[in-house]
Design a protein around this motif. Structure first.
Motif, PDB file in Angstrom:
ATOM      1  N   VAL A 100      -8.629  -0.487  -9.244  1.00  0.00           N
ATOM      2  CA  VAL A 100      -8.565  -1.813  -9.405  1.00  0.00           C
ATOM      3  C   VAL A 100      -7.414  -2.554  -9.047  1.00  0.00           C
ATOM      4  O   VAL A 100      -7.226  -3.472  -8.047  1.00  0.00           O
ATOM      5  N   LEU A 101      -6.431  -1.930  -9.576  1.00  0.00           N
ATOM      6  CA  LEU A 101      -4.975  -2.428  -9.472  1.00  0.00           C
ATOM      7  C   LEU A 101      -4.497  -2.102  -7.934  1.00  0.00           C
ATOM      8  O   LEU A 101      -3.724  -3.009  -7.379  1.00  0.00           O
ATOM      9  N   SER A 102      -4.872  -0.939  -7.570  1.00  0.00           N
ATOM     10  CA  SER A 102      -4.632  -0.894  -6.353  1.00  0.00           C
ATOM     11  C   SER A 102      -5.228  -1.824  -5.037  1.00  0.00           C
ATOM     12  O   SER A 102      -4.581  -2.015  -4.285  1.00  0.00           O
ATOM     13  N   GLY A 103      -6.406  -1.870  -5.514  1.00  0.00           N
ATOM     14  CA  GLY A 103      -7.047  -2.849  -4.461  1.00  0.00           C
ATOM     15  C   GLY A 103      -6.541  -4.111  -4.582  1.00  0.00           C
ATOM     16  O   GLY A 103      -6.371  -4.718  -3.454  1.00  0.00           O
ATOM     17  N   GLY A 114       0.926  -1.257   0.097  1.00  0.00           N
ATOM     18  CA  GLY A 114      -0.023   0.001   0.085  1.00  0.00           C
ATOM     19  C   GLY A 114       0.890   1.489   0.007  1.00  0.00           C
ATOM     20  O   GLY A 114       0.494   2.115  -0.616  1.00  0.00           O
ATOM     21  N   GLY A 115       1.771   1.218   0.665  1.00  0.00           N
ATOM     22  CA  GLY A 115       2.885   2.328   0.696  1.00  0.00           C
ATOM     23  C   GLY A 115       3.518   2.641  -0.707  1.00  0.00           C
ATOM     24  O   GLY A 115       3.730   3.977  -1.137  1.00  0.00           O
ATOM     25  N   ILE A 116       3.619   1.354  -1.429  1.00  0.00           N
ATOM     26  CA  ILE A 116       4.470   1.572  -2.619  1.00  0.00           C
ATOM     27  C   ILE A 116       3.394   2.197  -3.646  1.00  0.00           C
ATOM     28  O   ILE A 116       3.797   3.134  -4.558  1.00  0.00           O
ATOM     29  N   VAL A 117       2.033   1.618  -3.503  1.00  0.00           N
ATOM     30  CA  VAL A 117       1.171   2.440  -4.404  1.00  0.00           C
ATOM     31  C   VAL A 117       0.794   3.580  -4.152  1.00  0.00           C
ATOM     32  O   VAL A 117       0.583   4.578  -5.095  1.00  0.00           O
ATOM     33  N   THR A 118       0.628   3.896  -2.904  1.00  0.00           N
ATOM     34  CA  THR A 118       0.515   5.598  -2.487  1.00  0.00           C
ATOM     35  C   THR A 118       1.755   6.387  -2.932  1.00  0.00           C
ATOM     36  O   THR A 118       1.517   7.550  -3.246  1.00  0.00           O
ATOM     37  N   GLY A 119       2.692   5.466  -2.913  1.00  0.00           N
ATOM     38  CA  GLY A 119       4.171   6.561  -3.197  1.00  0.00           C
ATOM     39  C   GLY A 119       4.342   7.015  -4.681  1.00  0.00           C
ATOM     40  O   GLY A 119       4.927   7.650  -5.088  1.00  0.00           O
ATOM     41  N   GLY A 159       2.609   1.756 -12.300  1.00  0.00           N
ATOM     42  CA  GLY A 159       3.127   1.250 -11.102  1.00  0.00           C
ATOM     43  C   GLY A 159       2.445   0.429 -10.494  1.00  0.00           C
ATOM     44  O   GLY A 159       3.020  -0.522  -9.808  1.00  0.00           O
ATOM     45  N   ALA A 160       1.159   0.599 -10.317  1.00  0.00           N
ATOM     46  CA  ALA A 160       0.268  -0.077  -9.718  1.00  0.00           C
ATOM     47  C   ALA A 160       0.204  -1.669 -10.331  1.00  0.00           C
ATOM     48  O   ALA A 160      -0.079  -2.534  -9.551  1.00  0.00           O
ATOM     49  N   TRP A 174     -10.694  -4.473  -0.345  1.00  0.00           N
ATOM     50  CA  TRP A 174     -11.756  -5.001  -1.174  1.00  0.00           C
ATOM     51  C   TRP A 174     -12.703  -3.968  -1.629  1.00  0.00           C
ATOM     52  O   TRP A 174     -13.344  -3.962  -2.758  1.00  0.00           O
ATOM     53  N   ALA A 175     -13.084  -2.842  -0.753  1.00  0.00           N
ATOM     54  CA  ALA A 175     -13.763  -1.990  -0.992  1.00  0.00           C
ATOM     55  C   ALA A 175     -13.263  -0.926  -2.219  1.00  0.00           C
ATOM     56  O   ALA A 175     -13.946  -0.615  -2.998  1.00  0.00           O
ATOM     57  N   VAL A 176     -11.882  -0.806  -2.087  1.00  0.00           N
ATOM     58  CA  VAL A 176     -11.430  -0.140  -3.347  1.00  0.00           C
ATOM     59  C   VAL A 176     -11.457  -0.817  -4.680  1.00  0.00           C
ATOM     60  O   VAL A 176     -11.757  -0.325  -5.451  1.00  0.00           O
ATOM     61  N   LEU A 177     -11.093  -2.108  -4.362  1.00  0.00           N
ATOM     62  CA  LEU A 177     -11.512  -3.147  -5.625  1.00  0.00           C
ATOM     63  C   LEU A 177     -12.781  -2.947  -6.315  1.00  0.00           C
ATOM     64  O   LEU A 177     -13.128  -2.718  -7.509  1.00  0.00           O
TER      65      LEU A 177
END
Length: 480
Positions: free
Chosen positions: A220-223, A93-98, A142-143, A234-237
């Motif tokens: 979708v990819l972040s989820g 999650g930190g990688i994706v947010t970054g 990146g995601a 799951w909510a983000v997905l």
């Protein structure tokens, strides 16, 4: 959440300082400059170009994000983060947010490139929904790298993510002939094709919905990347899937005829929203946003207009259309109706007898439209060759006044050596006379009369007339 944000700052800094990302940024900048250097700086098209040319940077970010996911899974000891043990979903999650860091860097790169474009006298305005696809696509790439590598942890997985980005560019079929009639499945690609063959004003690009679609794919990819025990992933997905389906499907389908007619009526016909100015007796009309080009058109026409009597140029109209190409008119004055947007343009063009200027490429330079100016000044139909023999000589004389035409005609020693016309040979000899301009002006009426022959024109101008030409005035062997 505070742990994820701390990781995001760490991963974001590592991503934007990674040497490969800088290489990708240089590649993206080089690709953008290569695409834009010979195009007129039309900002609505530049907005599209500065999105899809970010592909090299996206590939680099996908690799770096994938390698970061490998590090987060403990598959490598390279640059381990100094933090307490946390769940893998939080680490990824930190990688994706970054990825917000390289996305902001992408936007900065686009602004730098726009600064370069602004030095070239741009026209129209930016389309932010097109431009912002570039930074969002960086997050998407990146995601994708992070999500794939989290669930398929292998050193080759980031490379497969990059190959996936390339595959997405060709995975969806497109029908170029329907680009003016419907929005096809190619818009399901994260980066839609630029459609450079169509002027942006009549392209019907669903830019806003497509930006929402790409953002939904990012969710979708972040989820997928952060799935774990917490419900947030799951909510983000789920939210991303719903958004992608709704925004993606809403892009597709036929373009209503009333929208096509409305778009063309804004640019073609008596009610067109054109800005017109008159310079030296010639009326110039530009489409909305292109008004700054009028001064360029006037500069192009000035040497040509000065070579003809004032009465011959007064009342001429140089009118901008979304597209112009005189080869799309056949011998029966009927337009070649393969693509819908050409037809009303040329019906209007033929009725007005105007010199048509387009909106694609470097139109102010005149190479693609100044050829229609000579026949118009001489009094011929601008979308056809002049029927009179001496008229062809007069038209050639007018065109060689334009410096860019001079560069490959009278200034080129090879001009007229093969497949030249009678008019080419006569003008080549006439150009060497010091009083050529006054001779043409003093005998303008005779030179532009339909019945005046090459031989009569040669006697008027004091130049020789080659023999052995066909009915179109072409000398296969070139000038004597």
């Amino acid at each position: 959440m505070s742990i994820v944000l701390s990781l995001a700052r760490f991963e974001g800094r590592k991503t934007v300082t990674h040497p490969l990302v800088w290489v990708g940024a240089l590649g993206a900048a080089g690709m953008a400059i290569f695409e834009l250097r010979e195009q007129a700086p039309v900002l609505n098209r530049v907005s599209v170009t500065l999105a899809w040319t970010m592909l090299p940077l996206a590939a680099a970010v996908a690799l770096v994000a994938g390698w970061a996911a490998l590090r987060a899974r403990g598959r490598t000891d390279a640059h381990p983060p100094v933090i307490l043990p946390v769940a893998i979903s939080q680490r990824v999650g930190g990688i994706v947010t970054g990825l917000l860091w390289p996305a902001l860097g992408t936007l900065l790169l686009q602004m730098v490139l726009l600064g370069w474009v602004s030095t070239r006298d741009p026209v129209t305005s930016l389309v932010w929904t097109e431009l912002l696809v570039g930074p969002v696509y960086i997050i998407f790439a990146g995601a994708l790298g992070a999500a794939l590598t989290r669930w398929l942890p292998h050193t080759a997985t980031p490379l497969f993510a990059v190959l996936g980005l390339g595959a997405l560019m060709v995975a969806f079929p497109y029908d170029q002939s329907k680009w003016g009639l419907s929005i096809g499945p190619e818009w399901l690609m994260p980066l839609a094709w630029p459609q450079d063959i169509i002027p942006y004003e009549v392209a019907f690009r669903p830019a806003g919905r497509h930006l929402l679609y790409v953002a939904s794919l990012v969710l979708v990819l972040s989820g997928l990347a952060v799935l774990g025990r917490a419900r947030l992933g799951w909510a983000v997905l789920a939210f991303g899937l719903v958004g992608a389906v709704m925004s993606g499907s809403s892009q597709l389908g036929p373009i209503p005829e009333n929208q096509r007619v409305e778009a063309m009526n804004r640019l073609v016909g008596d009610t067109a929203e054109l800005t017109c100015e008159t310079h030296s007796g010639v009326r110039y009309c530009a489409m909305p946003g292109y008004e700054a080009w009028i001064k360029h058109w006037a500069q192009v026409t000035e040497p040509v207009l000065n070579a003809a009597p004032t009465a011959a140029v007064t009342g001429i109209e140089i009118r901008q259309y979304p597209v112009h190409n005189t080869f799309l008119l056949d011998g029966d004055d009927q337009t070649y109706n393969d693509w819908w947007w050409f037809t009303p343009t040329y019906e209007d063009y033929a009725e007005r007898g105007a010199v048509a200027v387009g909106s694609m490429l470097a139109e102010w330079e005149g190479v693609s439209w100044v050829a229609g100016l000579g026949p118009t000044i001489v009094g011929c139909e601008p979308w056809k060759d002049c029927p009179g023999e001496a008229q062809r000589v007069a038209v050639t004389w007018l065109l060689v006044q334009y410096p860019r035409v001079q560069s490959y005609t009278v200034n080129d020693p090879t001009w007229g050596t093969e497949h030249a016309s009678v008019a080419d040979c006569m003008i080549k000899e006439l150009w060497a006379k010091s009083d050529a301009a006054s001779i043409v002006l003093d005998n303008w009426d005779q030179l532009t009369a339909l019945e005046t022959t090459y031989e009569e024109a040669g006697a008027i101008l004091g130049v020789s007339v080659p023999t052995g030409y066909d009915q179109n005035g072409i000398l296969v062997g070139g000038c004597p």
